[in-house]
Design a protein around this motif. Structure first.
Motif, mmCIF file in Angstrom:
data_model
loop_
_atom_site.group_PDB
_atom_site.id
_atom_site.type_symbol
_atom_site.label_atom_id
_atom_site.label_comp_id
_atom_site.label_asym_id
_atom_site.label_seq_id
_atom_site.Cartn_x
_atom_site.Cartn_y
_atom_site.Cartn_z
ATOM 1 N N PRO A 70 0.807 -1.223 0.000
ATOM 2 C CA PRO A 70 0.000 0.000 0.000
ATOM 3 C C PRO A 70 0.841 1.275 0.000
ATOM 4 N N ASP A 71 2.111 1.168 0.360
ATOM 5 C CA ASP A 71 2.975 2.358 0.425
ATOM 6 C C ASP A 71 3.538 2.765 -0.931
ATOM 7 N N THR A 72 3.533 1.861 -1.906
ATOM 8 C CA THR A 72 4.131 2.199 -3.196
ATOM 9 C C THR A 72 3.103 2.891 -4.083
ATOM 10 N N PRO A 73 3.528 3.911 -4.800
ATOM 11 C CA PRO A 73 2.590 4.606 -5.687
ATOM 12 C C PRO A 73 2.253 3.710 -6.873
ATOM 13 N N PRO A 74 1.106 3.908 -7.484
ATOM 14 C CA PRO A 74 0.748 3.081 -8.647
ATOM 15 C C PRO A 74 1.675 3.363 -9.810
#
Length: 87
Positions: A70-74
């Motif tokens: 969830p911490d990584t940007p798309p």
């Protein structure tokens, strides 16, 4: 080389099981008694072999398909398809 060793290891288990069942059946006086004892012995050996398997780590996702946290940007948006010719 590794494939041959893996195949050899896969062949040893059934061979040892058949040899153990034959030995137990031959040592018993009657056919039915020998069959029951052989099946009981093999069931116990299978249960005994399952105990170390329970200590193996749980499966995890493949390294080829990383699961985004969830911490990584798309990532970038997918490319739009090309318009049909003549449009």
């Amino acid at each position: 080389m590794a494939g041959g060793l893996q195949q050899t290891a896969m062949n040893i288990g059934p061979t040892a099981g058949i040899a153990a069942a034959t030995a137990v059946m031959a040592a018993s006086p009657g056919f039915a008694a020998g069959t029951g004892r052989a099946l009981l012995l093999l069931a116990c050996l299978a249960a005994l072999g399952a105990l170390p398997a329970l200590r193996l780590p749980a499966s995890r996702p493949s390294a080829r398909t990383p699961v985004p946290s969830p911490d990584t940007p798309p990532g970038p948006a997918p490319a739009r398809p090309a318009p049909p010719p003549g449009a």
